[in-house]
Motif scaffolding. Structure first.
Motif, PDB file in Angstrom:
ATOM      1  N   UNK A  65      -3.332   9.843   4.306  1.00 17.39           N
ATOM      2  CA  UNK A  65      -3.869   8.057   4.320  1.00 17.39           C
ATOM      3  C   UNK A  65      -4.215   8.248   2.830  1.00 17.39           C
ATOM      4  N   UNK A  66      -3.905   6.793   2.179  1.00 18.80           N
ATOM      5  CA  UNK A  66      -5.492   6.775   0.739  1.00 18.80           C
ATOM      6  C   UNK A  66      -6.034   5.440   1.484  1.00 18.80           C
ATOM      7  N   UNK A  67      -6.941   5.436   0.960  1.00 22.74           N
ATOM      8  CA  UNK A  67      -7.608   3.846   1.117  1.00 22.74           C
ATOM      9  C   UNK A  67      -8.855   3.728  -0.400  1.00 22.74           C
ATOM     10  N   UNK A 112       7.755  -3.015  -7.277  1.00 20.89           N
ATOM     11  CA  UNK A 112       8.841  -3.699  -6.090  1.00 20.89           C
ATOM     12  C   UNK A 112       8.427  -4.422  -4.743  1.00 20.89           C
ATOM     13  N   UNK A 113       8.852  -3.089  -4.511  1.00 17.44           N
ATOM     14  CA  UNK A 113       8.342  -2.421  -2.724  1.00 17.44           C
ATOM     15  C   UNK A 113       7.084  -2.877  -3.003  1.00 17.44           C
ATOM     16  N   UNK A 114       6.178  -2.427  -3.344  1.00 21.14           N
ATOM     17  CA  UNK A 114       4.312  -3.006  -3.212  1.00 21.14           C
ATOM     18  C   UNK A 114       3.888  -4.000  -2.877  1.00 21.14           C
ATOM     19  N   UNK A 115       5.220  -5.038  -4.075  1.00 23.78           N
ATOM     20  CA  UNK A 115       5.014  -6.772  -4.197  1.00 23.78           C
ATOM     21  C   UNK A 115       4.992  -7.047  -3.243  1.00 23.78           C
ATOM     22  N   UNK A 116       6.595  -6.500  -2.380  1.00 25.52           N
ATOM     23  CA  UNK A 116       7.046  -7.505  -0.734  1.00 25.52           C
ATOM     24  C   UNK A 116       6.331  -7.499  -0.179  1.00 25.52           C
ATOM     25  N   UNK A 117       5.885  -5.648   0.262  1.00 27.00           N
ATOM     26  CA  UNK A 117       4.430  -5.787   0.893  1.00 27.00           C
ATOM     27  C   UNK A 117       3.460  -6.162   0.914  1.00 27.00           C
ATOM     28  N   UNK A 118       2.598  -6.780  -0.144  1.00 30.55           N
ATOM     29  CA  UNK A 118       1.699  -7.510  -0.060  1.00 30.55           C
ATOM     30  C   UNK A 118       1.564  -8.713  -0.367  1.00 30.55           C
ATOM     31  N   UNK A 136      -6.169  -6.740  -6.131  1.00 32.13           N
ATOM     32  CA  UNK A 136      -5.446  -6.717  -6.130  1.00 32.13           C
ATOM     33  C   UNK A 136      -4.320  -5.412  -6.415  1.00 32.13           C
ATOM     34  N   UNK A 137      -4.669  -5.367  -8.108  1.00 33.39           N
ATOM     35  CA  UNK A 137      -3.929  -3.621  -8.352  1.00 33.39           C
ATOM     36  C   UNK A 137      -3.997  -2.313  -8.066  1.00 33.39           C
ATOM     37  N   UNK A 138      -5.526  -2.880  -7.089  1.00 33.78           N
ATOM     38  CA  UNK A 138      -5.920  -1.766  -6.676  1.00 33.78           C
ATOM     39  C   UNK A 138      -5.675  -1.934  -4.982  1.00 33.78           C
ATOM     40  N   UNK A 139      -5.105  -2.452  -4.950  1.00 33.13           N
ATOM     41  CA  UNK A 139      -4.732  -2.426  -3.209  1.00 33.13           C
ATOM     42  C   UNK A 139      -3.220  -1.899  -3.783  1.00 33.13           C
ATOM     43  N   UNK A 140      -2.053  -2.549  -4.500  1.00 33.64           N
ATOM     44  CA  UNK A 140      -1.328  -2.008  -5.337  1.00 33.64           C
ATOM     45  C   UNK A 140      -0.612  -0.248  -5.339  1.00 33.64           C
ATOM     46  N   UNK A 141      -1.586  -0.443  -5.624  1.00 36.85           N
ATOM     47  CA  UNK A 141      -1.421   1.241  -6.050  1.00 36.85           C
ATOM     48  C   UNK A 141      -1.998   1.959  -4.345  1.00 36.85           C
ATOM     49  N   UNK A 142      -2.112   1.749  -3.503  1.00 33.70           N
ATOM     50  CA  UNK A 142      -3.299   2.191  -2.190  1.00 33.70           C
ATOM     51  C   UNK A 142      -1.986   2.401  -1.551  1.00 33.70           C
ATOM     52  N   UNK A 143      -1.123  -0.012  -1.653  1.00 31.32           N
ATOM     53  CA  UNK A 143      -0.050   1.097  -0.829  1.00 31.32           C
ATOM     54  C   UNK A 143       1.151   1.956  -1.225  1.00 31.32           C
ATOM     55  N   UNK A 144       1.176   1.583  -2.359  1.00 29.13           N
ATOM     56  CA  UNK A 144       2.705   2.474  -2.781  1.00 29.13           C
ATOM     57  C   UNK A 144       2.210   4.571  -2.971  1.00 29.13           C
ATOM     58  N   UNK A 145       1.491   4.398  -3.210  1.00 28.35           N
ATOM     59  CA  UNK A 145       0.382   6.136  -2.169  1.00 28.35           C
ATOM     60  C   UNK A 145       0.887   6.043  -0.898  1.00 28.35           C
ATOM     61  N   UNK A 146       0.600   5.313  -0.340  1.00 30.05           N
ATOM     62  CA  UNK A 146       0.397   5.204   1.550  1.00 30.05           C
ATOM     63  C   UNK A 146       2.746   5.339   1.347  1.00 30.05           C
ATOM     64  N   UNK A 147       3.043   4.747   0.856  1.00 29.44           N
ATOM     65  CA  UNK A 147       4.439   5.057   0.842  1.00 29.44           C
ATOM     66  C   UNK A 147       4.967   6.381   0.253  1.00 29.44           C
ATOM     67  N   UNK A 148       4.318   7.226  -0.391  1.00 29.32           N
ATOM     68  CA  UNK A 148       4.975   8.256  -1.020  1.00 29.32           C
ATOM     69  C   UNK A 148       4.121   9.309   0.135  1.00 29.32           C
TER      70      UNK A 148
END
Length: 199
Positions: free
Chosen positions: A144-146, A193-199, A116-128
């Motif tokens: 993209x980052x995966x 926080x934005x990543x948390x809302x997306x997940x 779950x933490x790794x998905x969090x990181x992926x979400x933030x990197x993709x947003x950047x």
């Protein structure tokens, strides 16, 4: 490791020589009740769903003997490896940075929390990367980052950019800069926080 030599589709000579009984034996060995995961999602009544599951799957019986997954072997660490592939017919270039890790950790509660933490990181990197892509001076067309397992044997982390050929060097520099930002400074509270809302 057998992975570079045995992709999921198999060897061509084996595919050409498969018989119907070979396919039936493979199906019987691997498509069995003890290897099935059934997910039910939605506003349903548990008792009603349980009844439907019993009706649809209750007659299935596991064959004798345990189906042991064959070992893919271990990756031999190679350090940094650079590859350049040229295809004149492509209209755009691709720049990829891949990190491979073997083996994939065994399933556990701690590993799922880590995922779950790794998905969090992926979400933030993709947003950047999405924000960078919208800039007029962005050197890439898409990015993209995966992070995903491959054949349940390798953990693969990949950052991929598509660009014009003349911007390959700029994309490599951008990859290095974005990774270094994460390693040196991490993420902001707002990004988390934005990543948390997306997940």
């Amino acid at each position: 490791s057998r992975i570079p030599f045995r992709l999921p589709i198999g060897l061509e000579e084996n595919i050409q020589s498969f018989r119907a009984e070979d396919l039936r034996a493979f199906y019987k060995k691997w498509y069995r009740p003890d290897r099935i995961t059934l997910l039910v999602v939605g506003p349903v009544e548990p008792k009603a769903i349980e009844s439907l599951i019993q009706e649809g799957f209750g007659s299935m019986a596991a064959p004798e003997g345990e189906s042991v997954r064959p070992s893919w072997g271990q990756l031999t660490p190679r350090g940094l490896a650079v590859s350049f592939l040229k295809e004149p017919e492509l209209s755009a270039a691709s720049v990829s940075l891949d990190v491979l890790k073997s083996p994939v950790p065994a399933d556990s509660w701690a590993q799922r929390v880590k995922s779950i933490r790794q998905e969090w990181v992926s979400s933030i990197l993709n947003q950047r990367l999405s924000v960078l892509q919208k800039r007029l001076d962005a050197p890439f067309i898409s990015a993209s980052f995966s992070r995903r397992p491959f054949l349940n044997a390798i953990e693969s982390s990949s950052m991929d950019l598509s660009c014009k050929a003349e911007h390959i060097k700029d994309c490599v520099q951008l990859l290095e800069q974005e990774i270094r930002k994460v390693l040196d400074y991490g993420f902001t509270e707002s990004e988390c926080e934005q990543a948390r809302l997306r997940l």
